[in-house]
Design a protein around this motif. Structure first.
Motif, mmCIF file in Angstrom:
data_model
loop_
_atom_site.group_PDB
_atom_site.id
_atom_site.type_symbol
_atom_site.label_atom_id
_atom_site.label_comp_id
_atom_site.label_asym_id
_atom_site.label_seq_id
_atom_site.Cartn_x
_atom_site.Cartn_y
_atom_site.Cartn_z
ATOM 1 N N ALA A 195 -62.153 -5.695 -19.841
ATOM 2 C CA ALA A 195 -62.691 -6.504 -18.740
ATOM 3 C C ALA A 195 -64.210 -6.455 -18.739
ATOM 4 C CB ALA A 195 -62.137 -6.001 -17.412
ATOM 5 N N SER A 215 -62.516 -12.391 -16.253
ATOM 6 C CA SER A 215 -62.439 -11.350 -17.287
ATOM 7 C C SER A 215 -61.431 -10.267 -16.891
ATOM 8 C CB SER A 215 -63.818 -10.732 -17.525
ATOM 9 O OG SER A 215 -64.236 -9.967 -16.406
ATOM 10 N N ALA A 216 -61.404 -9.922 -15.601
ATOM 11 C CA ALA A 216 -60.440 -8.919 -15.138
ATOM 12 C C ALA A 216 -59.010 -9.433 -15.285
ATOM 13 C CB ALA A 216 -60.725 -8.545 -13.690
ATOM 14 N N ALA A 219 -58.076 -9.471 -19.053
ATOM 15 C CA ALA A 219 -58.034 -8.160 -19.701
ATOM 16 C C ALA A 219 -56.635 -7.556 -19.675
ATOM 17 C CB ALA A 219 -59.030 -7.213 -19.027
#
Length: 787
Positions: free
Chosen positions: A361, A373-374, A377
């Protein structure tokens, strides 16, 4: 690798070695135990001895567990697999799972086994020969494989069954002592108590979901309780191609949701802490019974139980510590979990999320908004961790797997929670129906996501197969992680990661090119007969003077098409369809538009005629064939020996299969003399070949994939140098030991598509030369081998 994972991985490797080589388990127990005893003395000045000491002690216990059980397991397995018929009675301990051949498999704890009428294990009872088969205490695990055409009663955990069939040895490191291919099965005692309730709930929920439309209905029981019995083949393939299959397997997320909801509800009711923990544990146990204790469920439930125990002891809960303890405890209780791919996938996915999600992330946040991104991930971490293991099942990489999981992620918890609630409240029918309808909405979304994503171009990237492919993908996964790490001291490692990725990708692309457009370069130029590797089915290709004939197509058009590409075949002059079973004509779409003549046996069902009509519309000439039909192939001649012109008394199907004799008609032909037997039974073989005078065949295509129903006298008269068996993973035990024994007795070298892959033959200097994609031929002494 975090410090806690290294000891767990080492323990796993040691226990796996013990179950893979059980003969050496006692020595492993002694060596690891002795090393553990010496460990404090060896490492006392260096420190850090405790983790190694713990691993060695646990490994010694696990190896000792295997060593104690090995003699009894080996004795029972030897008696079972040495018998023509075994009868097994025991309790089912797993749900019925679909097999690749269309049947089902269940695991049984067998406590009463008769091998050819002699007790192999079980209670000492009158009439049994105690000297020949001594009583063995306890019970042993046995795998039952039920063929697709067997009329079996409803089966599930807790049901006591009696089954009869033939036993074959289990694979190395399997929990089962043997695999029984079942001919008959009956329920001795239905499931009782909680097992019966869970079985009724599962079946009822599948029926509730089936009343709803579309593929989401079949998928819903899988999402909620891990029951995939209603998932059709198309949706199963789409889920696999989009990397969403894991959603239909009960995982740690399911267990965590159940425990968290129970604990949270009791907290709202202001229940005391001890009550919250006890009720949560009881709920977890009931959930495990409902979804059945599969390896992934065992791992997830053990982690949840350890986390609850930590709450009792007021200790902090660390994810990696809980995972390490769960893995160690599970392997100690059941060492054979070390060889379970489901257990490995579950543990790897959890480890990937715990170790990789946060750094991934952070790395992705350099290129996109942090919330995105989190979200990315999580599926990326799981796919990177599990990808190398999945290659061992299917050597392809789901290119859009991360995207598919991102789209499906919001819907999965809702389908799981509401679907589980609907399953539990079935006694209140209106409520259950409403909840099922609500859960169907996210289930339909996930099914649609799988279907859409799997239809995108290049959804599956072909990859190197086997252990080499798994290691290659592991290197790529590691390189991707390194490349996404933050700059700084990891800069050189990121560069190394990119180099590794480029090197492995280059090797992979090279392998893919050799498997597809450059495939002809991987096989010999000179061949006359080829047996394709198409799984459980027949597909042969014959060539003489540039003319091509095929005999059946196997069950899979893609596999058959790849084989033709590899052989450089673009046009087919004559295609024989011996009969219309799926494992012989399932790949017939490959013939459309490039086949001159279709020579076929008698069709039985409307679908058979529809298949022929479609091939005719694509330009093929149809030629119904029976005894006496002839034709040419280059400088070779083919002749149909069976079925008889009058087919009265011979029903379409196996015993009406075309039997084709192919031989050189001029000295210019290099065609080996071949006899291709379709799926004839022993009685049909005797009738078809009663007037056979030739006793010098070069090649025989063994009937019915090497079933036990063969006529030894026919194969003795044929006297073929090479016996070809088209076979793959199946529910029948093909090729059977009896068939292999009679082929060896006839002096034939056996080549099998499951062991040898693509096989090509050519005749030269009065010898048949065999090239095999892999592995040696077995038996026979008159065959020249090139591969």
């Amino acid at each position: 690798m975090p410090a806690l994972l290294a000891p767990a991985a080492l323990l796993w490797a040691l226990v796996l070695a013990a179950v893979a080589v059980p003969e050496a388990a006692v020595w492993m127990a002694v060596v690891t135990g002795g090393t553990a005893a010496a460990c404090p003395l060896i490492l006392r000045r260096r420190g850090g001895a405790l983790p190694i000491l713990v691993v060695l002690v646990l490994a010694s216990c696990g190896a000792a567990h295997v060593a104690v059980l090995f003699p009894a397991r080996e004795s029972v397995a030897t008696q079972m697999t040495g018998a023509a018929t075994v009868s097994v009675q025991g309790v089912i301990v797993s749900k019925a799972e679909s097999t690749a051949a269309g049947g089902h498999g269940v695991d049984v704890r067998a406590d009463d086994i008769l091998a050819d009428g002699t007790a192999a294990i079980g209670a000492d009872s009158p009439g049994r020969d105690a000297d020949r088969a001594p009583w063995r205490p306890g019970s042993v695990p046995v795998r039952l494989i039920l063929p697709p055409d067997l009329d079996a009663p409803p089966l599930g955990p807790g049901v006591r069954v009696t089954a009869e069939g033939q036993a074959v040895p289990a694979r190395a490191a399997d929990r089962s002592v043997a695999v029984v291919f079942v001919r008959e099965i009956a329920v001795a005692t239905p499931a009782q108590g909680a097992a019966a309730l869970a079985m009724d709930l599962r079946r009822g929920f599948v029926a509730l979901a089936a009343a709803l439309p579309g593929p989401g209905a079949g998928l819903l029981p899988g999402l909620a309780i891990g029951d995939t019995s209603a998932v059709d083949d198309d949706l199963r393939t789409a889920m696999q191609d989009s990397s969403l299959t894991h959603l239909t397997a009960v995982s740690g997320a399911n267990c965590a949701l159940v425990v968290a909801l129970t604990f949270g509800a009791l907290s709202l009711l202001r229940a005391p802490r001890w009550a919250r923990i006890l009720v949560s544990l009881a709920t977890l146990g009931g959930f495990v019974i409902l979804v059945t204790p599969e390896p992934s469920v065992v791992r997830a439930a053990t982690m949840a139980a350890i986390a609850l125990l930590a709450l009792v002891l007021n200790r902090p809960v660390a994810g990696l510590g809980v995972l390490a303890c769960a893995v160690a405890g599970s392997l100690l209780a059941d060492p054979w979990l070390a060889s379970s791919l489901g257990f490995a996938l579950s543990a790897s996915a959890t480890a990937g999320l715990l170790v990789l999600a946060r750094p991934l992330a952070a790395g992705l946040a350099r290129f996109m908004p942090r919330p995105l991104s989190a979200a990315l991930a999580v599926p990326l971490a799981a796919q990177l961790a599990c990808g190398p293991l999945l290659i061992l099942i299917d050597p392809q990489v789901p290119v859009y797997g991360v995207v598919a999981n991102l789209l499906a992620a919001p819907a999965a918890p809702l389908a799981t929670i509401v679907g589980l609630a609907a399953c539990i409240v079935q006694p209140i029918a209106p409520v259950a129906q409403v909840l099922t309808a609500i859960a169907w909405v996210p289930s339909a979304w996930i099914a649609a996501t799988a279907q859409v994503v799997s239809s995108w171009p290049g959804a599956r990237l072909p990859w190197l197969s086997g252990l080499g492919g798994a290691l290659a993908l592991a290197l790529v996964s590691a390189a991707i992680v390194l490349a996404l790490m933050r700059p700084g001291r990891w800069g050189r490692m990121r560069l190394l990661g990119l180099v590794v990725t480029a090197a492995v990708a280059g090797s992979g692309i090279g392998g893919i090119l050799l498997a597809r457009p450059l495939a002809p370069l991987t096989t010999p130029d000179e061949w006359s007969v080829a047996q394709c590797d198409v799984g459980q089915g027949d597909a042969l290709v014959l060539r003489d003077a540039g003319r091509i004939a095929t005999i059946d197509t196997g069950p899979d058009a893609d596999l058959f098409g790849r084989c033709l590409d590899r052989l450089g075949v673009t046009r087919i002059d004559v295609a024989f369809l011996t009969h219309f079973d799926h494992d012989h004509v399932g790949g017939s779409s490959v013939l459309a538009g490039r086949t001159g003549t279709i020579v076929h046996g008698p069709p039985g069902e409307p679908a058979d005629r529809a298949l022929l009509s479609g091939l005719a519309e694509a330009g093929a000439r149809l030629m119904p064939a029976s005894e006496g039909a002839t034709g040419s192939l280059g400088n070779a001649q083919w002749r149909v020996l069976w079925p008889p012109r009058s087919t009265s008394g011979v029903e379409p199907g196996n015993d009406a299969s075309l039997v084709v004799d192919v031989r050189a008609s001029t000295v210019a032909s290099e065609m080996p003399t071949g006899l291709y037997l379709g799926d004839l039974s022993a009685s049909a073989q005797r009738l078809a070949l009663r007037d056979l005078h030739t006793v010098s065949y070069d090649v025989v295509k063994v009937a019915h994939h090497g079933s036990a129903d063969q006529d030894a006298a026919v194969y003795d008269r044929v006297g073929a140098a090479v016996a070809m068996i088209g076979v793959g993973e199946n529910d029948y035990g093909h090729p059977r030991a009896e068939a292999l024994d009679l082929l060896h007795a006839a002096g034939s070298a056996v080549v099998r598509s499951d062991l040898h892959g693509l096989v090509v033959l050519r005749r030269e200097d009065d010898a048949v030369h065999v090239w095999r994609e892999r592995g040696p031929a077995t038996g026979g002494s008159d065959v020249g081998g090139d591969g």
